[in-house]
Design a protein around this motif. Structure first.
Motif, PDB file in Angstrom:
ATOM      1  N   PRO A  39       0.818  -1.218   0.000  1.00  0.00           N
ATOM      2  CA  PRO A  39       0.000   0.000   0.000  1.00  0.00           C
ATOM      3  C   PRO A  39       0.855   1.273   0.000  1.00  0.00           C
ATOM      4  O   PRO A  39       0.439   2.297  -0.550  1.00  0.00           O
ATOM      5  N   LYS A  43       0.382   4.878  -1.951  1.00  0.00           N
ATOM      6  CA  LYS A  43       0.368   6.194  -1.282  1.00  0.00           C
ATOM      7  C   LYS A  43       1.435   7.105  -1.883  1.00  0.00           C
ATOM      8  O   LYS A  43       1.213   8.301  -2.069  1.00  0.00           O
ATOM      9  N   THR A 129       7.631  -5.363   9.108  1.00  0.00           N
ATOM     10  CA  THR A 129       6.755  -4.456   9.855  1.00  0.00           C
ATOM     11  C   THR A 129       6.009  -5.227  10.943  1.00  0.00           C
ATOM     12  O   THR A 129       5.842  -4.754  12.071  1.00  0.00           O
ATOM     13  N   ALA A 150      -7.592  -7.013   9.889  1.00  0.00           N
ATOM     14  CA  ALA A 150      -7.162  -7.334   8.527  1.00  0.00           C
ATOM     15  C   ALA A 150      -6.122  -8.461   8.529  1.00  0.00           C
ATOM     16  O   ALA A 150      -5.041  -8.338   7.952  1.00  0.00           O
ATOM     17  N   GLY A 154      -1.440  -8.167   3.816  1.00  0.00           N
ATOM     18  CA  GLY A 154      -0.004  -8.424   3.741  1.00  0.00           C
ATOM     19  C   GLY A 154       0.630  -8.436   5.117  1.00  0.00           C
ATOM     20  O   GLY A 154       1.280  -9.416   5.517  1.00  0.00           O
ATOM     21  N   VAL A 155       0.429  -7.381   5.892  1.00  0.00           N
ATOM     22  CA  VAL A 155       1.041  -7.311   7.225  1.00  0.00           C
ATOM     23  C   VAL A 155       0.324  -8.247   8.189  1.00  0.00           C
ATOM     24  O   VAL A 155       0.950  -9.009   8.930  1.00  0.00           O
ATOM     25  N   SER A 175     -12.889 -10.777   6.184  1.00  0.00           N
ATOM     26  CA  SER A 175     -14.176 -11.125   5.574  1.00  0.00           C
ATOM     27  C   SER A 175     -14.216 -12.645   5.452  1.00  0.00           C
ATOM     28  O   SER A 175     -13.171 -13.310   5.499  1.00  0.00           O
ATOM     29  N   TYR A 193     -15.698  -9.223   9.701  1.00  0.00           N
ATOM     30  CA  TYR A 193     -15.934  -7.790   9.926  1.00  0.00           C
ATOM     31  C   TYR A 193     -17.056  -7.241   9.044  1.00  0.00           C
ATOM     32  O   TYR A 193     -17.594  -6.171   9.316  1.00  0.00           O
ATOM     33  N   LEU A 233      -0.943   1.002  12.202  1.00  0.00           N
ATOM     34  CA  LEU A 233      -0.073   0.993  11.015  1.00  0.00           C
ATOM     35  C   LEU A 233      -0.401   2.057   9.976  1.00  0.00           C
ATOM     36  O   LEU A 233       0.518   2.644   9.408  1.00  0.00           O
ATOM     37  N   VAL A 252       3.597   2.463  14.241  1.00  0.00           N
ATOM     38  CA  VAL A 252       4.766   1.778  13.685  1.00  0.00           C
ATOM     39  C   VAL A 252       5.304   2.651  12.558  1.00  0.00           C
ATOM     40  O   VAL A 252       4.572   2.968  11.620  1.00  0.00           O
ATOM     41  N   HIS A 254       7.956   2.064   9.932  1.00  0.00           N
ATOM     42  CA  HIS A 254       8.891   1.042   9.466  1.00  0.00           C
ATOM     43  C   HIS A 254       9.926   1.663   8.528  1.00  0.00           C
ATOM     44  O   HIS A 254       9.575   2.240   7.504  1.00  0.00           O
ATOM     45  N   HIS A 296      -8.155  -5.001  -1.045  1.00  0.00           N
ATOM     46  CA  HIS A 296      -8.762  -6.288  -0.696  1.00  0.00           C
ATOM     47  C   HIS A 296      -7.858  -7.473  -1.007  1.00  0.00           C
ATOM     48  O   HIS A 296      -8.337  -8.603  -1.165  1.00  0.00           O
ATOM     49  N   ALA A 297      -6.565  -7.242  -1.096  1.00  0.00           N
ATOM     50  CA  ALA A 297      -5.655  -8.366  -1.373  1.00  0.00           C
ATOM     51  C   ALA A 297      -5.647  -9.324  -0.186  1.00  0.00           C
ATOM     52  O   ALA A 297      -5.737  -8.910   0.969  1.00  0.00           O
ATOM     53  N   LYS A 298      -5.541 -10.613  -0.485  1.00  0.00           N
ATOM     54  CA  LYS A 298      -5.382 -11.627   0.564  1.00  0.00           C
ATOM     55  C   LYS A 298      -3.925 -12.066   0.489  1.00  0.00           C
ATOM     56  O   LYS A 298      -3.572 -12.907  -0.318  1.00  0.00           O
TER      57      LYS A 298
HETATM   58  N1  LIG Z   1       3.431   2.281   9.459  1.00  0.00           N
HETATM   59  C1  LIG Z   1       4.175   1.432   8.739  1.00  0.00           C
HETATM   60  O1  LIG Z   1       5.400   1.399   8.843  1.00  0.00           O
HETATM   61  C2  LIG Z   1       3.463   0.492   7.801  1.00  0.00           C
HETATM   62  C3  LIG Z   1       4.141  -0.610   7.238  1.00  0.00           C
HETATM   63  C4  LIG Z   1       3.424  -1.488   6.414  1.00  0.00           C
HETATM   64  C5  LIG Z   1       2.089  -1.223   6.126  1.00  0.00           C
HETATM   65  N2  LIG Z   1       1.503  -0.103   6.656  1.00  0.00           N
HETATM   66  C6  LIG Z   1       0.091   0.206   6.373  1.00  0.00           C
HETATM   67  O2  LIG Z   1      -0.738  -0.804   6.930  1.00  0.00           O
HETATM   68  C7  LIG Z   1      -1.903  -0.936   6.157  1.00  0.00           C
HETATM   69  C8  LIG Z   1      -2.077  -2.403   5.779  1.00  0.00           C
HETATM   70  O3  LIG Z   1      -1.019  -2.829   4.927  1.00  0.00           O
HETATM   71  P1  LIG Z   1      -1.117  -4.250   4.229  1.00  0.00           P
HETATM   72  O4  LIG Z   1       0.085  -4.423   3.382  1.00  0.00           O
HETATM   73  O5  LIG Z   1      -1.429  -5.302   5.222  1.00  0.00           O
HETATM   74  O6  LIG Z   1      -2.417  -3.989   3.296  1.00  0.00           O
HETATM   75  P2  LIG Z   1      -3.217  -4.962   2.361  1.00  0.00           P
HETATM   76  O7  LIG Z   1      -2.500  -6.260   2.214  1.00  0.00           O
HETATM   77  O8  LIG Z   1      -3.579  -4.203   1.135  1.00  0.00           O
HETATM   78  O9  LIG Z   1      -4.569  -5.212   3.207  1.00  0.00           O
HETATM   79  C9  LIG Z   1      -5.663  -5.706   2.536  1.00  0.00           C
HETATM   80  C10 LIG Z   1      -6.535  -6.480   3.510  1.00  0.00           C
HETATM   81  O10 LIG Z   1      -7.238  -5.581   4.379  1.00  0.00           O
HETATM   82  C11 LIG Z   1      -8.501  -6.186   4.668  1.00  0.00           C
HETATM   83  N3  LIG Z   1      -9.447  -5.209   5.158  1.00  0.00           N
HETATM   84  C12 LIG Z   1      -9.849  -4.085   4.546  1.00  0.00           C
HETATM   85  N4  LIG Z   1     -10.726  -3.410   5.340  1.00  0.00           N
HETATM   86  C13 LIG Z   1     -10.876  -4.152   6.481  1.00  0.00           C
HETATM   87  C14 LIG Z   1     -11.613  -3.995   7.680  1.00  0.00           C
HETATM   88  N5  LIG Z   1     -12.420  -2.928   7.871  1.00  0.00           N
HETATM   89  N6  LIG Z   1     -11.514  -4.933   8.643  1.00  0.00           N
HETATM   90  C15 LIG Z   1     -10.718  -6.005   8.470  1.00  0.00           C
HETATM   91  N7  LIG Z   1      -9.965  -6.225   7.342  1.00  0.00           N
HETATM   92  C16 LIG Z   1     -10.052  -5.286   6.364  1.00  0.00           C
HETATM   93  C17 LIG Z   1      -8.910  -6.773   3.344  1.00  0.00           C
HETATM   94  O11 LIG Z   1      -9.835  -7.794   3.577  1.00  0.00           O
HETATM   95  P3  LIG Z   1     -11.133  -7.983   2.623  1.00  0.00           P
HETATM   96  O12 LIG Z   1     -10.628  -8.186   1.232  1.00  0.00           O
HETATM   97  O13 LIG Z   1     -11.769  -9.180   3.160  1.00  0.00           O
HETATM   98  O14 LIG Z   1     -11.927  -6.730   2.745  1.00  0.00           O
HETATM   99  C18 LIG Z   1      -7.579  -7.294   2.775  1.00  0.00           C
HETATM  100  O15 LIG Z   1      -7.371  -8.669   3.065  1.00  0.00           O
HETATM  101  C19 LIG Z   1      -1.732   0.011   4.953  1.00  0.00           C
HETATM  102  O16 LIG Z   1      -2.361   1.233   5.258  1.00  0.00           O
HETATM  103  C20 LIG Z   1      -0.229   0.207   4.900  1.00  0.00           C
HETATM  104  O17 LIG Z   1       0.159   1.403   4.267  1.00  0.00           O
HETATM  105  C21 LIG Z   1       2.148   0.748   7.467  1.00  0.00           C
END
Ligand SMILES: NC(=O)c1ccc[n+]([C@@H]2O[C@H](COP(=O)([O-])OP(=O)(O)OC[C@H]3O[C@@H](n4cnc5c(N)ncnc54)[C@H](OP(=O)(O)O)[C@@H]3O)[C@@H](O)[C@H]2O)c1
Length: 305
Positions: A39, A43, A129, A150, A154-155, A175, A193, A233, A252, A254, A296-298
């Motif tokens: 993600p 951004k 992360t 979630a 990915g995380v 989901s 959720y 995050l 966090v 990262h 919505h990636a798994k």
């Molecule tokens: N602060 C940092 O250093 C840091 C580092 C890494 C990532 N991040 C941030 O963390 C966030 C997640 O990253 P990621 O890589 O894990 O993203 P991702 O892989 O794109 O997350 C997608 C998942 O989120 C689920 N989801 C969406 N809305 C939801 C909800 N309301 N309740 C529960 N699950 C939900 C989706 O499920 P469904 O398909 O079933 O809806 C999907 O499986 C992003 O904003 C990213 O920028 C921050």
């Protein structure tokens, strides 16, 4: 070579022909086997994080890559041609979604052996992360209850595995379509959720790891036990709101770090699952970027140059 490039903020990235980079002093040219999208890439392209991660255009997308050492720049020791490596580049530099990438030799870590090299790229940001959140910030312990929002993301998919490994009781929101995925990763309780308000299904939580933000972050305060910890995050959490309720909150941030990545690789070799949503060729990278942006990636989206 071909590479996925940002051409301007707010414009979809495109695959272009670009010159193959040449490693300078202290650098290595990696032939990319796999690049994982995050993600953060979305951004960056949207210009939403310019304050922290400004880029110059055109700029090659992506921070996470795994591949083999192709050429070695002057003064580099410790790596040989053909070595399998993984790294996370600086987000302002990017460069991962390409056939070749030049990276600082000091950023490289020997690739894990538990999965194929292209898929290993999925560890670089997401698993590192998750490690930072679970181990360094939350210091999660056996017997504690953790709520992972979630869990199929990915995380989240790595947070579940790390938390399960520590002996914590793992509750996760996903989901319905992702229930089987998170069960296999070690989730003890699964909340859909899309049909259930998680506050009616879980309470007395020691740690919430939140990758969703917004209303999910606010509601998470209701399920934490006194003194409990919210680890956020997407954006820094509302620290004052948490403190007013006798709770702790941490963000966090990262940063690319070879030492932390090496720890994650070591754990991965003991048995980490990299959940893969899809793998695509470089020609399909722009569509894959769009797909990831929908949220919505798994598991991980991997580009195989
Ligand atoms: N602060 C940092 O250093 C840091 C580092 C890494 C990532 N991040 C941030 O963390 C966030 C997640 O990253 P990621 O890589 O894990 O993203 P991702 O892989 O794109 O997350 C997608 C998942 O989120 C689920 N989801 C969406 N809305 C939801 C909800 N309301 N309740 C529960 N699950 C939900 C989706 O499920 P469904 O398909 O079933 O809806 C999907 O499986 C992003 O904003 C990213 O920028 C921050």
């Amino acid at each position: 070579m071909k590479a996925l490039q940002y051409t301007a903020y707010g414009r979809n990235p495109v695959v272009n022909d670009v010159p193959e980079p040449v490693p300078g002093p202290g650098e290595i040219l990696v032939r990319v086997a796999g690049a994982a999208l995050n993600p953060l890439d979305v951004k960056i392209g949207a210009g939403r994080v310019q304050e922290y991660f400004p880029i110059n255009f055109p700029s090659i997308v992506g921070t996470d890559l795994a591949g083999t050492v192709e050429r070695i720049g002057p003064g580099v020791k410790g790596w040989g041609i053909g070595d399998a490596v993984i790294t996370r580049t600086d987000p302002t530099v990017g460069g991962a979604v390409a056939e070749y990438a030049v990276v600082p030799a000091t950023s490289l870590v020997a690739a894990p052996t538990m999965t194929s090299l292209d898929i290993a790229a999925g560890l670089a940001t997401a698993a590192a992360t998750a490690w930072q959140a679970v181990t360094e910030i939350a210091e999660l312990k056996s017997g504690q209850k953790v709520l992972v929002h979630a869990g199929a993301g990915g995380v989240g998919s790595f947070v579940i595995q790390l938390a399960h490994r520590t002996g914590a009781h793992v509750v996760t929101t996903v989901s319905n379509a992702a229930a089987e995925i998170v069960r296999k990763l070690g989730a003890d309780e699964i909340i859909d959720y899309t049909s259930v308000d998680f506050r009616t299904a879980v309470s007395d939580v020691d740690v919430v790891v939140d990758s969703v933000g917004g209303e999910t972050e606010v509601r998470s305060l209701d399920v934490l036990k006194p003194g409990g910890l919210l680890v956020s995050l997407p954006v820094p959490p509302d620290f004052e709101r948490a403190a007013a309720r006798g709770l702790r909150a941490e963000f966090v941030f990262h940063a690319s770090d070879a030492e932390r990545l090496a720890k994650v690789v070591a754990i991965a070799n003991e048995g980490f699952d990299v959940v893969v949503d899809r793998t695509v060729r470089l020609s399909g990278a722009a569509d894959a970027f769009d797909y990831l942006a929908q949220g919505h990636a798994k598991g991980k989206v991997i580009v195989q140059p």
